[in-house]
Design a protein around this motif. Sequence first.
Motif, PDB file in Angstrom:
ATOM      1  N   VAL A  82       0.848  -1.186   0.000  1.00  0.00           N
ATOM      2  CA  VAL A  82       0.000   0.000   0.000  1.00  0.00           C
ATOM      3  C   VAL A  82       0.886   1.239   0.000  1.00  0.00           C
ATOM      4  O   VAL A  82       1.760   1.385   0.836  1.00  0.00           O
ATOM      5  CB  VAL A  82      -0.930   0.011   1.236  1.00  0.00           C
ATOM      6  CG1 VAL A  82      -1.722   1.301   1.315  1.00  0.00           C
ATOM      7  CG2 VAL A  82      -1.860  -1.178   1.206  1.00  0.00           C
ATOM      8  N   ALA A  83       0.657   2.122  -0.952  1.00  0.00           N
ATOM      9  CA  ALA A  83       1.413   3.369  -1.016  1.00  0.00           C
ATOM     10  C   ALA A  83       0.664   4.453  -0.250  1.00  0.00           C
ATOM     11  O   ALA A  83      -0.540   4.605  -0.391  1.00  0.00           O
ATOM     12  CB  ALA A  83       1.596   3.790  -2.464  1.00  0.00           C
ATOM     13  N   ILE A  84       1.381   5.183   0.561  1.00  0.00           N
ATOM     14  CA  ILE A  84       0.770   6.263   1.319  1.00  0.00           C
ATOM     15  C   ILE A  84       1.010   7.557   0.554  1.00  0.00           C
ATOM     16  O   ILE A  84       2.143   7.934   0.282  1.00  0.00           O
ATOM     17  CB  ILE A  84       1.369   6.345   2.732  1.00  0.00           C
ATOM     18  CG1 ILE A  84       1.097   5.040   3.473  1.00  0.00           C
ATOM     19  CG2 ILE A  84       0.809   7.524   3.494  1.00  0.00           C
ATOM     20  CD1 ILE A  84       1.770   4.938   4.814  1.00  0.00           C
ATOM     21  N   ALA A  85      -0.067   8.240   0.198  1.00  0.00           N
ATOM     22  CA  ALA A  85       0.040   9.467  -0.585  1.00  0.00           C
ATOM     23  C   ALA A  85      -0.360  10.666   0.267  1.00  0.00           C
ATOM     24  O   ALA A  85      -1.259  10.583   1.095  1.00  0.00           O
ATOM     25  CB  ALA A  85      -0.867   9.375  -1.804  1.00  0.00           C
ATOM     26  N   ALA A  86       0.304  11.771   0.040  1.00  0.00           N
ATOM     27  CA  ALA A  86      -0.032  13.007   0.719  1.00  0.00           C
ATOM     28  C   ALA A  86      -1.194  13.671  -0.017  1.00  0.00           C
ATOM     29  O   ALA A  86      -1.265  13.639  -1.244  1.00  0.00           O
ATOM     30  CB  ALA A  86       1.176  13.945   0.730  1.00  0.00           C
ATOM     31  N   THR A  87      -2.114  14.236   0.737  1.00  0.00           N
ATOM     32  CA  THR A  87      -3.216  14.975   0.136  1.00  0.00           C
ATOM     33  C   THR A  87      -2.938  16.456   0.327  1.00  0.00           C
ATOM     34  O   THR A  87      -2.785  16.915   1.450  1.00  0.00           O
ATOM     35  CB  THR A  87      -4.554  14.600   0.806  1.00  0.00           C
ATOM     36  OG1 THR A  87      -4.759  13.208   0.647  1.00  0.00           O
ATOM     37  CG2 THR A  87      -5.698  15.364   0.179  1.00  0.00           C
ATOM     38  N   VAL A  88      -2.873  17.176  -0.766  1.00  0.00           N
ATOM     39  CA  VAL A  88      -2.560  18.597  -0.741  1.00  0.00           C
ATOM     40  C   VAL A  88      -3.601  19.325  -1.573  1.00  0.00           C
ATOM     41  O   VAL A  88      -3.899  18.918  -2.690  1.00  0.00           O
ATOM     42  CB  VAL A  88      -1.147  18.856  -1.320  1.00  0.00           C
ATOM     43  CG1 VAL A  88      -0.798  20.318  -1.272  1.00  0.00           C
ATOM     44  CG2 VAL A  88      -0.102  18.047  -0.580  1.00  0.00           C
ATOM     45  N   LYS A 134       0.149  23.022   2.600  1.00  0.00           N
ATOM     46  CA  LYS A 134       0.945  21.854   3.002  1.00  0.00           C
ATOM     47  C   LYS A 134       1.867  21.386   1.880  1.00  0.00           C
ATOM     48  O   LYS A 134       2.071  20.189   1.675  1.00  0.00           O
ATOM     49  CB  LYS A 134       0.040  20.714   3.461  1.00  0.00           C
ATOM     50  CG  LYS A 134      -0.827  21.053   4.652  1.00  0.00           C
ATOM     51  CD  LYS A 134      -1.660  19.867   5.065  1.00  0.00           C
ATOM     52  CE  LYS A 134      -2.586  20.227   6.204  1.00  0.00           C
ATOM     53  NZ  LYS A 134      -3.430  19.094   6.589  1.00  0.00           N
ATOM     54  N   ALA A 135       2.420  22.326   1.128  1.00  0.00           N
ATOM     55  CA  ALA A 135       3.311  21.978   0.016  1.00  0.00           C
ATOM     56  C   ALA A 135       4.614  21.367   0.505  1.00  0.00           C
ATOM     57  O   ALA A 135       5.332  20.747  -0.280  1.00  0.00           O
ATOM     58  CB  ALA A 135       3.595  23.220  -0.823  1.00  0.00           C
ATOM     59  N   ASP A 136       4.914  21.468   1.791  1.00  0.00           N
ATOM     60  CA  ASP A 136       6.146  20.892   2.318  1.00  0.00           C
ATOM     61  C   ASP A 136       6.127  19.363   2.281  1.00  0.00           C
ATOM     62  O   ASP A 136       7.160  18.722   2.447  1.00  0.00           O
ATOM     63  CB  ASP A 136       6.412  21.381   3.737  1.00  0.00           C
ATOM     64  CG  ASP A 136       5.274  21.082   4.710  1.00  0.00           C
ATOM     65  OD1 ASP A 136       4.125  20.902   4.252  1.00  0.00           O
ATOM     66  OD2 ASP A 136       5.533  21.036   5.924  1.00  0.00           O
ATOM     67  N   LYS A 137       4.959  18.762   2.005  1.00  0.00           N
ATOM     68  CA  LYS A 137       4.869  17.303   1.865  1.00  0.00           C
ATOM     69  C   LYS A 137       5.403  16.846   0.509  1.00  0.00           C
ATOM     70  O   LYS A 137       5.641  15.669   0.312  1.00  0.00           O
ATOM     71  CB  LYS A 137       3.413  16.840   1.996  1.00  0.00           C
ATOM     72  CG  LYS A 137       2.829  17.019   3.375  1.00  0.00           C
ATOM     73  CD  LYS A 137       1.419  16.476   3.417  1.00  0.00           C
ATOM     74  CE  LYS A 137       0.824  16.585   4.799  1.00  0.00           C
ATOM     75  NZ  LYS A 137      -0.540  16.030   4.843  1.00  0.00           N
TER      76      LYS A 137
END
Length: 68
Positions: A19-25, A43-46
């Motif tokens: 499972v890939a964990i993706a950032a939501t921005v 939250k662009a720092d993700k």
Amino acid sequence: MNKAIVSVVLALTFAVSTVAIAATVKCTVDSVEGDKVTMTCKKADKLKAGDAVKVKSKKSGAAAIEGC
């Protein structure tokens, strides 16, 4: 009994590792020039340069629903 437990543990380990964990921005488009899009994101720092991103555009209006 032990084989069943080991099988379950291995199956869960495999499922979790794939499972890939993706950032939501959330972003706002600032400009579009040909194939280049400039956005301002919370939250662009993700994110980092070279990351693959998936973009969904906002749907314009609700589609008409036809019924019988």
